[in-house]
Design a protein around this motif. Structure first.
Motif, PDB file in Angstrom:
ATOM      1  N   ILE A 111       0.221  -1.367  -0.003  1.00  6.07           N
ATOM      2  CA  ILE A 111      -0.323  -0.214   0.197  1.00  6.07           C
ATOM      3  C   ILE A 111       0.967   1.054  -0.103  1.00  6.07           C
ATOM      4  O   ILE A 111       0.170   1.848  -0.890  1.00  6.07           O
ATOM      5  N   ALA A 112       2.166   1.560   0.386  1.00  7.41           N
ATOM      6  CA  ALA A 112       2.937   2.401   1.325  1.00  7.41           C
ATOM      7  C   ALA A 112       3.388   2.778  -0.347  1.00  7.41           C
ATOM      8  O   ALA A 112       3.756   3.871  -0.617  1.00  7.41           O
ATOM      9  N   THR A 113       4.136   1.894  -1.068  1.00  8.01           N
ATOM     10  CA  THR A 113       4.817   1.964  -2.147  1.00  8.01           C
ATOM     11  C   THR A 113       4.325   2.405  -3.330  1.00  8.01           C
ATOM     12  O   THR A 113       4.484   2.709  -4.238  1.00  8.01           O
ATOM     13  N   GLY A 114       2.616   2.556  -3.381  1.00  5.21           N
ATOM     14  CA  GLY A 114       1.692   2.598  -3.954  1.00  5.21           C
ATOM     15  C   GLY A 114       1.333   4.006  -3.491  1.00  5.21           C
ATOM     16  O   GLY A 114       1.960   4.850  -5.124  1.00  5.21           O
ATOM     17  N   ARG A 119       5.987   6.195 -10.256  1.00  5.17           N
ATOM     18  CA  ARG A 119       5.053   6.142 -10.309  1.00  5.17           C
ATOM     19  C   ARG A 119       5.279   4.908 -11.713  1.00  5.17           C
ATOM     20  O   ARG A 119       3.962   4.767 -12.624  1.00  5.17           O
ATOM     21  N   ASN A 120       6.377   4.601 -11.924  1.00  5.15           N
ATOM     22  CA  ASN A 120       6.762   3.427 -12.967  1.00  5.15           C
ATOM     23  C   ASN A 120       5.980   2.511 -12.840  1.00  5.15           C
ATOM     24  O   ASN A 120       6.786   1.761 -11.429  1.00  5.15           O
ATOM     25  N   PRO A 121       5.605   1.616 -13.207  1.00  4.18           N
ATOM     26  CA  PRO A 121       4.635   0.391 -12.634  1.00  4.18           C
ATOM     27  C   PRO A 121       5.805  -0.720 -12.515  1.00  4.18           C
ATOM     28  O   PRO A 121       5.297  -2.099 -12.016  1.00  4.18           O
ATOM     29  N   PHE A 122       6.760  -0.813 -13.701  1.00  6.58           N
ATOM     30  CA  PHE A 122       7.650  -2.057 -13.791  1.00  6.58           C
ATOM     31  C   PHE A 122       9.289  -1.910 -12.944  1.00  6.58           C
ATOM     32  O   PHE A 122       9.366  -2.742 -12.153  1.00  6.58           O
ATOM     33  N   ALA A 123       9.654  -0.091 -11.879  1.00  6.98           N
ATOM     34  CA  ALA A 123       9.967  -0.288 -10.502  1.00  6.98           C
ATOM     35  C   ALA A 123       9.262  -0.001  -9.513  1.00  6.98           C
ATOM     36  O   ALA A 123      10.433  -0.316  -8.602  1.00  6.98           O
ATOM     37  N   ASN A 124       7.589  -0.172  -9.117  1.00  3.71           N
ATOM     38  CA  ASN A 124       7.269  -0.539  -8.125  1.00  3.71           C
ATOM     39  C   ASN A 124       6.883  -1.516  -7.479  1.00  3.71           C
ATOM     40  O   ASN A 124       6.687  -2.494  -8.320  1.00  3.71           O
ATOM     41  N   PHE A 125       7.457  -1.680  -6.417  1.00  2.00           N
ATOM     42  CA  PHE A 125       7.203  -3.099  -6.005  1.00  2.00           C
ATOM     43  C   PHE A 125       5.905  -3.658  -5.674  1.00  2.00           C
ATOM     44  O   PHE A 125       5.618  -4.331  -5.999  1.00  2.00           O
ATOM     45  N   ASN A 126       5.379  -2.741  -5.428  1.00  2.00           N
ATOM     46  CA  ASN A 126       3.999  -3.518  -4.890  1.00  2.00           C
ATOM     47  C   ASN A 126       3.313  -4.005  -6.596  1.00  2.00           C
ATOM     48  O   ASN A 126       2.650  -4.787  -6.194  1.00  2.00           O
ATOM     49  N   MET A 127       3.240  -3.751  -7.282  1.00  2.00           N
ATOM     50  CA  MET A 127       2.881  -4.237  -8.782  1.00  2.00           C
ATOM     51  C   MET A 127       3.749  -5.095  -8.836  1.00  2.00           C
ATOM     52  O   MET A 127       3.079  -6.837  -9.654  1.00  2.00           O
ATOM     53  N   LEU A 207      -3.926   0.824  -7.427  1.00  2.00           N
ATOM     54  CA  LEU A 207      -3.769  -0.491  -7.312  1.00  2.00           C
ATOM     55  C   LEU A 207      -3.709  -0.817  -5.117  1.00  2.00           C
ATOM     56  O   LEU A 207      -4.199  -1.336  -4.793  1.00  2.00           O
ATOM     57  N   SER A 208      -2.908   0.946  -4.183  1.00  2.00           N
ATOM     58  CA  SER A 208      -2.996   0.620  -3.193  1.00  2.00           C
ATOM     59  C   SER A 208      -4.549   1.449  -3.114  1.00  2.00           C
ATOM     60  O   SER A 208      -4.101   0.898  -1.504  1.00  2.00           O
ATOM     61  N   ILE A 209      -5.318   1.764  -3.581  1.00  2.00           N
ATOM     62  CA  ILE A 209      -5.875   2.085  -2.853  1.00  2.00           C
ATOM     63  C   ILE A 209      -7.418   0.952  -2.978  1.00  2.00           C
ATOM     64  O   ILE A 209      -8.324   1.017  -2.715  1.00  2.00           O
ATOM     65  N   ALA A 210      -7.379   0.444  -3.936  1.00  2.00           N
ATOM     66  CA  ALA A 210      -8.036  -0.573  -4.012  1.00  2.00           C
ATOM     67  C   ALA A 210      -8.030  -1.387  -2.859  1.00  2.00           C
ATOM     68  O   ALA A 210      -8.471  -2.620  -2.088  1.00  2.00           O
TER      69      ALA A 210
END
Length: 510
Positions: A111-114, A119-127, A207-210
């Motif tokens: 949630i926090a990382t999102g 904002r890069n979906p390939f670099a963000n942990f949560n994706m 994704l974090s909001i979801a």
């Protein structure tokens, strides 16, 4: 200026909408196995006929050897494995507590990382962690190691922690109407989840909001109906992973209430968990069918035949209404197409349910059984779980290989801020890419194995239900036809060319 003929306008509109729908799709990664056009080594018909013939042969062998199964059928209510589990392993309470805390921390990190990370979906942990490691990798781990989610569920852990501070926080305010609602709340959330995957164009922030919304729903449901009822009937992840865990060669047994938290792992024959109980509500049978239909729909909804079905078959019927009643027919047609896609997804389990009930009705007629079709539907529902699982694996396991290695880099820099917490930020995450021939033949083999297992489970259930080897075999003829149809359809969907060419990783990693 020469006026444009209606049929010309319709054709231009159709072409525009196809291009618009394709352009509207995110492009980060491929969702299906073949990133480039792939020509099957032999004609598809040979694969279909060969797989179906193997399935029929398996049915014959199972019928002939029904007296020597790897389990002994003792009653309608249960089975006795040929070799009872003689050993088990006790998970210490301290290890269990540490794992449960790790689950909550990973949820919080997602949630926090999102919300605050790159904002890069390939670099963000949560994706990567949620879609690839959890939704894919963890579900496959559950199939091997049992219902780990039931043990480590972070939302349930949160409830336990809150309950220590507020003992009455999750004391049921309302009695859950299990006979009326059954698993429909979980089914509704499961449908919303799949819709988000396919059409939500998920970003790290969304994704974090979801996840926050799902957390709020879970806490509210547990507060209203109590923890036990909500996490049994309302938490779709719990239901989904519990069904998969029934195939595992491991049964996880919780400690007695009031004692120190421990988990005992007990060995059993693979897949026998699916025969230890039956679906107790129609909604659970529909849930299993949606596991099938949603994966099949994901494989089909961007294929050329599906696009042609709508634009060449359905759209011409409504084109005059759109062109006559709107000043922006292109935009309206694109919206109609997206609504059609969502509607087809939500109706897909109903189509599967209809086919399922028709074949069960035929089985009932052939055996002159006094069992109702509803009762038979509940009895045989779990025999479809292996098919649903192998569909899931064949459609998405390449994503785990190609995108999963990025997790080792991102865990050291989850927010994309240049950290190197565990020394792996510089890890060159090389995707594991398989040859298209290997992928295709693996998919064919997995689908065939899943259907053979389901045929065997259905035959064991038929032996318990009809109490006669002859009637059991007779009852399974319609089910065999259903399995053959599902096998051919599953292989056909995997072989379909993709109309748009690409699908976003975040929206197709179910």
């Amino acid at each position: 200026m020469t006026p444009i003929q209606p049929e010309v306008l319709t054709m231009r509109l159709k072409r525009f909408c196809i291009l618009a729908a394709s352009a509207a799709m995110p492009l980060p990664a491929l969702a299906h196995s073949f990133a480039a056009p792939y020509t099957l080594p032999v004609p598809f018909a040979l694969y279909a006929w060969g797989a179906c013939a193997a399935l029929v042969l398996s049915f014959v062998i199972i019928g002939l050897m029904a007296r020597l199964p790897f389990m002994h059928v003792t009653s309608v209510s249960g089975i006795t494995p040929a070799k009872s589990a003689t050993s088990s392993w006790l998970m210490p309470g301290a290890l269990l507590a540490a794992l449960r805390m790790a689950g909550v921390l990973l949820l919080a990190l997602c949630i926090a990382t999102g919300l605050f990370g790159t904002r890069n979906p390939f670099a963000n942990f949560n994706m990567t962690f949620f879609w690839i490691v959890f939704v894919l990798g963890f579900s496959y781990l559950v199939a091997l190691c049992g219902d780990l989610y039931g043990v480590l569920n972070p939302w349930r852990t949160l409830c336990d922690w809150i309950e220590r501070l507020l003992p009455s926080a999750f004391r049921a305010r309302l009695r859950y109407p299990a006979a009326l609602l059954g698993y429909y709340p979980a089914l509704a959330l499961y449908m919303a989840f799949i819709w988000l995957e396919l059409f939500g164009h998920t970003t790290p922030r969304s994704l974090s909001i979801a996840l926050l919304l799902y957390t709020a729903i879970g806490l509210l449901g547990a507060a209203l109906f109590g923890k036990e009822a909500w996490f049994r009937y309302g938490d779709f992840l719990a239901v989904f992973l519990r069904l998969i865990a029934m195939m595992a060669p491991v049964r996880l047994l919780h400690g007695e209430p009031g004692t120190s938290p421990t988990i005992r792992m007990q060995w059993r024959m693979p897949f026998t968990g699916l025969l230890e109980q039956e679906a107790e509500h129609v909604s659970l049978a529909v849930f299993v069918l949606f596991m099938l239909s949603s994966t099949a729909y994901d494989g089909m909804h961007e294929s050329q035949p599906w696009s042609e079905f709508f634009w060449a078959g359905i759209y011409p019927l409504i084109a005059p209404i759109i062109t006559a009643g709107s000043k922006q027919p292109f935009a309206v047609a694109a919206r109609v197409f997206h609504h059609w896609q969502s509607l087809a997804l939500f109706l897909s389990p109903m189509l599967y349910l209809l086919c399922y009930l028709v074949f069960l009705k035929l089985a009932r007629m052939l055996t002159a059984s006094t069992e109702t079709v509803r009762r038979l539907a509940l009895r045989f529902a779990f025999s479809l779980v292996p098919i649903a699982f192998v569909y899931h694996v064949t459609h998405y396991y390449t994503l785990l290989l190609s995108q999963g290695p990025a997790f080792f880099r991102q865990i050291s820099d989850p927010f994309g801020l240049g950290w190197n917490l565990f020394g792996t930020a510089g890890y060159a995450a090389q995707p594991i890419l398989l040859d298209a021939n290997v992928i295709w033949h693996t998919q064919v083999g997995l689908i065939l194995i899943g259907h053979v297992v389901s045929v065997y489970l259905a035959h064991i259930e038929a032996m318990r239900t009809f109490r006669s080897a002859y009637r059991a075999a007779l009852s399974q003829l319609p089910m065999l036809l259903l399995m053959v149809g599902l096998t051919a359809a599953g292989l056909w969907i995997l072989s379909l060319p993709i109309a748009s060419g690409q699908v976003a990783l975040p929206t197709a990693a179910s």
